[in-house]
Design an enzyme around this catalytic site. Structure first.
Site, PDB file in Angstrom:
ATOM      1  N   ASP A   1       0.886  -1.168   0.000  1.00 27.03           N
ATOM      2  CA  ASP A   1       0.000   0.000   0.000  1.00 27.03           C
ATOM      3  C   ASP A   1       0.922   1.215   0.000  1.00 27.03           C
ATOM      4  OD1 ASP A   1      -2.271   1.680   0.286  1.00 27.03           O
ATOM      5  OD2 ASP A   1      -1.949   1.737   2.452  1.00 27.03           O
TER       6      ASP A   1
ATOM      7  N   GLU B   1      -1.359  -1.405  -4.789  1.00 27.27           N
ATOM      8  CA  GLU B   1      -2.582  -0.643  -5.031  1.00 27.27           C
ATOM      9  C   GLU B   1      -2.345   0.392  -6.122  1.00 27.27           C
ATOM     10  OE1 GLU B   1      -5.741   2.206  -2.638  1.00 27.27           O
ATOM     11  OE2 GLU B   1      -4.495   0.810  -1.496  1.00 27.27           O
TER      12      GLU B   1
ATOM     13  N   ASP C   1      -2.184   0.855   7.620  1.00 26.99           N
ATOM     14  CA  ASP C   1      -1.421   0.747   6.371  1.00 26.99           C
ATOM     15  C   ASP C   1      -0.972  -0.684   6.107  1.00 26.99           C
ATOM     16  OD1 ASP C   1      -1.316   3.572   5.441  1.00 26.99           O
ATOM     17  OD2 ASP C   1      -0.332   3.860   7.375  1.00 26.99           O
TER      18      ASP C   1
END
EC number: 3.1.21.10
Length: 173
Positions: free
Chosen positions: A8, A67, A139
């Site tokens: 991420d 992502e 996260d």
């Protein structure tokens, strides 16, 4: 058996999550965050590259998933996020890992069942799916969600008998 590294990205905090997949089962191997200093952006990008490279050396993943960039209202933030993604992707390609990318909506749908899930819902479902004693940090949970999404997408492609190719889910190689 395969090991998947999910990332991420962020210019300040980049989450990572590593899972091992055997058959249809997923096992948690590790997760955490790469926190960059408040230095100039080029130095932060180097920290992300070095951090992801070290995680790759440590866990020896077979696949890498990240992502996708979303369009933020602030163009400067979107550019920095894109650069952080680039640093992580270069670390993966340097290690000859196949790279797949997923939108936030795809990730939330795979983990929670709805693309409009809240961060707390993602954290809770990651904890349940991987049978963790506590919910991971936001996260890290998002990064584990990326890895879980990649696993589920890969399983779906296998179930289709190879009719869909890797481009279907944004893979680079």
């Amino acid at each position: 058996m395969s090991i998947i590294l999910g990332v991420d990205p962020g210019s300040r905090i980049t989450g990572y999550g590593v899972i091992q997949c055997i058959g249809r089962h997923q096992t948690y191997l590790g997760s955490g965050c790469i926190r960059t200093a408040s230095d100039d952006l080029p130095y932060r990008l180097k920290q992300i590259f070095d951090g992801v490279s070290e995680i790759i050396r440590q866990y020896q993943p077979d696949e890498f998933a990240i992502e996708r960039v979303f369009m933020a209202k602030n163009a400067d933030s979107a550019l920095k996020l894109g650069q952080a993604r680039g640093a992580a992707i270069v670390a993966a390609t340097n290690a000859d890992l196949p790279v797949a990318e997923y939108s936030a909506t795809q990730i939330k749908s795979a983990v929670v069942g709805t693309g409009k899930a809240q961060k707390s819902q993602v954290q809770h479902m990651v904890q349940q799916i991987l049978k963790l004693p506590a919910a991971p940090q936001a996260d890290a949970a998002d990064a584990l969600g990326v890895a879980i999404c990649h696993f589920h997408t890969s399983q779906s492609l296998i179930a289709l008998g190879g009719r869909a190719n890797a481009r279907t889910y944004g893979r680079y190689r």
